[in-house]
Design a protein around this motif. Structure first.
Motif, mmCIF file in Angstrom:
data_model
loop_
_atom_site.group_PDB
_atom_site.id
_atom_site.type_symbol
_atom_site.label_atom_id
_atom_site.label_comp_id
_atom_site.label_asym_id
_atom_site.label_seq_id
_atom_site.Cartn_x
_atom_site.Cartn_y
_atom_site.Cartn_z
ATOM 1 N N ARG B 91 -56.665 -47.327 -90.396
ATOM 2 C CA ARG B 91 -56.936 -47.115 -89.080
ATOM 3 C C ARG B 91 -56.839 -48.547 -88.383
ATOM 4 N NH1 ARG B 91 -62.432 -45.494 -89.129
ATOM 5 N NH2 ARG B 91 -62.936 -47.376 -88.321
ATOM 6 N N ARG B 94 -52.710 -49.158 -88.309
ATOM 7 C CA ARG B 94 -52.065 -48.082 -87.280
ATOM 8 C C ARG B 94 -52.305 -48.797 -85.939
ATOM 9 N NH1 ARG B 94 -54.388 -42.300 -89.109
ATOM 10 N NH2 ARG B 94 -52.903 -42.164 -90.801
ATOM 11 N N TRP B 95 -51.022 -48.858 -85.095
ATOM 12 C CA TRP B 95 -50.805 -49.081 -83.857
ATOM 13 C C TRP B 95 -51.037 -50.707 -83.722
ATOM 14 C CZ3 TRP B 95 -49.186 -45.034 -81.384
ATOM 15 C CH2 TRP B 95 -49.118 -45.070 -80.001
ATOM 16 N N GLN B 118 -57.227 -43.448 -71.766
ATOM 17 C CA GLN B 118 -56.400 -43.312 -73.247
ATOM 18 C C GLN B 118 -55.722 -44.610 -73.435
ATOM 19 O OE1 GLN B 118 -54.067 -39.524 -73.556
ATOM 20 N NE2 GLN B 118 -54.618 -38.947 -71.617
ATOM 21 N N MET B 119 -55.440 -45.278 -72.504
ATOM 22 C CA MET B 119 -54.848 -46.785 -72.872
ATOM 23 C C MET B 119 -56.249 -47.767 -73.480
ATOM 24 S SD MET B 119 -51.870 -47.144 -70.177
ATOM 25 C CE MET B 119 -51.059 -48.567 -70.877
ATOM 26 N N ASP B 121 -58.759 -47.054 -74.492
ATOM 27 C CA ASP B 121 -59.090 -46.497 -75.870
ATOM 28 C C ASP B 121 -58.414 -47.358 -77.036
ATOM 29 O OD1 ASP B 121 -60.633 -44.373 -75.988
ATOM 30 O OD2 ASP B 121 -59.278 -42.929 -76.211
ATOM 31 N N ILE B 122 -57.120 -47.948 -76.981
ATOM 32 C CA ILE B 122 -56.614 -48.731 -77.988
ATOM 33 C C ILE B 122 -57.178 -50.036 -78.018
ATOM 34 C CG2 ILE B 122 -54.342 -49.736 -78.484
ATOM 35 C CD1 ILE B 122 -52.961 -47.650 -76.623
ATOM 36 N N SER B 124 -60.255 -50.895 -77.071
ATOM 37 C CA SER B 124 -61.977 -50.741 -77.325
ATOM 38 C C SER B 124 -61.942 -50.413 -78.905
ATOM 39 C CB SER B 124 -62.665 -49.883 -76.522
ATOM 40 O OG SER B 124 -62.105 -48.458 -76.696
ATOM 41 N N THR B 125 -61.010 -49.889 -79.419
ATOM 42 C CA THR B 125 -60.906 -49.715 -80.750
ATOM 43 C C THR B 125 -60.410 -51.097 -81.513
ATOM 44 O OG1 THR B 125 -60.272 -47.163 -80.666
ATOM 45 C CG2 THR B 125 -60.156 -47.976 -82.835
ATOM 46 N N HIS B 126 -59.207 -51.580 -81.339
ATOM 47 C CA HIS B 126 -58.661 -52.501 -81.966
ATOM 48 C C HIS B 126 -59.012 -53.925 -81.532
ATOM 49 C CE1 HIS B 126 -55.932 -50.042 -84.370
ATOM 50 N NE2 HIS B 126 -55.775 -49.150 -83.232
#
Lengths: 329, 288
Positions: B91, B94-95, B118-119, B121-122, B124-126
């Protein structure tokens, strides 16, 4: 805003149509409320013309007026909160009777419906997310609960849990040994205790539908491209499940929920009959059995209003949760 | 172009484990250099997308990677064995290292939440350490960079044209400055002018950020123009792997030749792309 105004004006027109039908239908039915009350009184003694006259005045019998005048007076009465006097519970006004019955139905059936929706959607979401897990076995079981006639399921549950094991009371809305309805803990706890079993039967009989619908929508949503995108983005599985999969899969269920919320008030007749619950459903049954037109008219109006109100709320909610339905100016 | 390697794929095999197993990718090996564009061409169903998904481990059952390895040579000097990553490591990988732009530009964006969510999101996750306003600023800058404009942050995907959606996808793919971007037919659903704009954009961005690209398409002439190396796939195998120059001048495999002859020329001159009598006989055979 424009969209909101359009929606609300649509509902105003729908409300007017409902009110008019509500006015017309009882007048097209055979039977006359004055005659029914006179017959009841006749059992106690002779009917003098004076008595008949006073009964007519009391019930607001205006059948001699032109129908248009009646209609205007009817609308005036509704906006003044005056629905006339009940025959069944004579001389209580209809408004009072409805005000007593409505909270019981809204709270018990409403909570039951909402719990069924939440439980069904949550389980459906998980079952769709982990397709092929043990949760899938719930589907046929819950569908069976939904397929058996509701009154039969309710009677069986009542028999097992209230008569055999005495976990729940057999009937009623609260303990009659205590004081009457009031806002103290004694009364509220007894109302919760009495309402649990009927609400539970509603949950058991209806959450399977939500579960099945949500599960299948989840499965088809999970094959969408944006789910793969979300996975490739390396998002956490819970985030993908909630914001990407369930968020899209729930949309059809929300529309269905609007309809079932509308039936909260009207669909309670069987439940309340089985559990002798003091709500709108049993009042309506009483009104029908006694040809109590003003009470019926009042109840139908309340039912119409809740259906319209629930639909309006969900209509507005839908524009929030699905941006595609928003009007483009 | 630097010549050190970014991704080494060796003997990759992917099988769809259905009743009669479908061997979708057979013994595929290639080296992708840092900053290189690798073009992956082949007809529909030849395994291009399956291979790309496999490299990012996005395949779902019944697809299964049966054999082979994909090693990602990180900038930091660490070699990552992609098939050996745990779920949590995968996880994070990825990206951050490899981002993707998908085939279905129309459906790759979530229809019910806006572009900004949606942007972000990237990030806040990574990049959980970033503040909320930083995330939004970053997303706005990305949209400006890609030519969509920051005022589209609050838009939903149904309010954007196909070209804009694909640009938003590219902006998202750029978000974490990945070292590799896999583009799976990014321009297929778009008309030629928008396609050209987007391709120019990609090539400019590549010069700016220096990422490598695996570009999947069935449009061989397009690859001849943009790629550093081209791999031709046929029925799950790479049948030819060479520079565009070599592929154009002397294709080693008859299938490459067939592909080259399948595109008509605009000018009508006799040349590589002219559909001559012989070539049309070939295409007829191919479509039969």
């Amino acid at each position: 805003m424009n969209y909101l105004a359009r929606k609300i004006s649509f509902y105003v027109v729908a409300l007017w149509a409902a009110l008019t039908l509500n006015f017309l239908i009882p007048r097209l039915l055979p039977g006359n409320p004055v005659e029914i009350l006179i017959q009841k009184l006749a059992a106690r003694g002779p009917i003098t013309p004076e008595l008949r006259n006073s009964v007519e005045l009391l019930l607001g019998d205006t059948s001699n007026d032109p129908i248009f005048v009646q209609y205007v007076n009817y609308l005036k009465g509704i906006f003044a909160g005056d629905f006339g006097v009940s025959i069944t519970y004579y001389p209580q006004p209809v408004v009072e009777i409805i005000a007593q019955a409505l909270p019981w139905t809204i709270v018990m059936i409403g909570i039951g419906t909402i719990i069924a929706f939440v439980v069904g959607i949550t389980l459906g979401m998980l079952a769709g997310w982990k397709r092929g897990s043990w949760l899938d076995n719930l589907v046929p079981v819950t569908t069976m609960f939904q397929a058996v006639p509701y009154f039969w399921l309710a009677l069986i549950l009542l028999y097992v849990s209230a008569v055999q094991f005495k976990i729940f009371p057999v009937s009623g809305g609260y303990s009659y040994t205590g004081a009457g309805p009031s806002w103290d803990w004694d009364f509220i706890s007894s109302a919760i205790y009495y309402g649990t079993l009927p609400a539970l039967t509603i949950v058991i009989s209806s959450f399977g539908g939500w579960l099945l619908g949500m599960r299948n929508m989840m499965v088809s949503t999970l094959s969408e491209d944006y789910i793969v995108t979300a996975e490739a983005k390396g998002l956490r599985p819970t985030r993908i499940m909630m914001a990407y999969a369930a968020r899209n899969a729930i949309l059809p269920s929300v529309a269905g929920f609007a309809i079932s919320l509308g039936f909260v008030v009207s669909g309670s007749i069987v439940t309340e009959q089985v559990f002798s619950y003091p709500g709108v459903g049993s009042t309506l049954l009483q009104a029908v059995n006694n040809n109590d037109y003003s009470l019926m008219q009042g109840l139908f109006l309340v039912i119409t209003l809740t259906v319209l109100g629930a639909n309006l709320i969900v209509d507005l909610l839908y524009t929030v949760i699905d941006p595609r339905t928003r009007a483009r100016s | 172009m630097t010549t050190d390697s970014l991704l080494s794929v060796k003997n990759y095999n992917i099988v769809y484990q259905v009743e009669t197993p479908v061997h979708a990718v057979r013994n595929v090996s290639f080296e992708l250099g840092r900053g290189e564009i690798l073009g992956l061409a082949g007809e529909s169903g030849c395994g291009k997308t399956t291979l790309a998904y496999g490299i990012n481990r996005l395949l779902r059952p019944p697809a299964e990677i049966t054999d082979g390895s994909a090693i990602f040579h990180d900038e930091s000097g660490v070699d990552v064995d992609i098939n050996g990553l745990t779920v949590a490591e995968l996880r994070r990988y990825r990206w951050d290292k490899v981002s993707m732009v998908f085939q279905g530009a129309m459906n790759a964006l979530n229809p019910v939440i806006n572009i900004q969510k949606q942007m972000t999101d990237i990030f806040s996750t990574h990049r959980p350490e970033m503040s909320k306003s930083d995330r939004i600023d970053e997303c706005a800058d990305l949209l400006d960079l890609i030519g969509v404009g920051r005022d589209r942050l609050r838009s939903f995907s149904h309010e954007l044209s196909g070209g804009m959606r694909q640009r938003v996808m590219i902006a998202m793919a750029l978000a974490l400055k990945p070292q590799l971007m896999i583009m799976d037919e990014p321009t297929t659903a778009l008309d030629v002018l928008v396609q050209r704009d987007i391709l120019q954009e990609i090539s400019e961005l590549r010069h700016k950020f220096g990422f490598s690209v695996i570009f999947i398409t069935h449009d061989l002439p397009l690859l001849l123009e943009i790629s550093d190396r081209i791999a031709i796939m046929l029925q799950g195998e790479i049948v030819e792997y060479n520079t565009p120059e070599q592929i154009y001048r002397n294709a080693g495999h008859e299938y490459t030749d067939k592909l080259l002859h399948s595109f008509p020329s605009l000018t009508g001159e006799r040349g590589g792309f002219v559909r001559s009598g012989e070539a049309s006989a070939l295409t007829r055979e191919a479509t039969r």
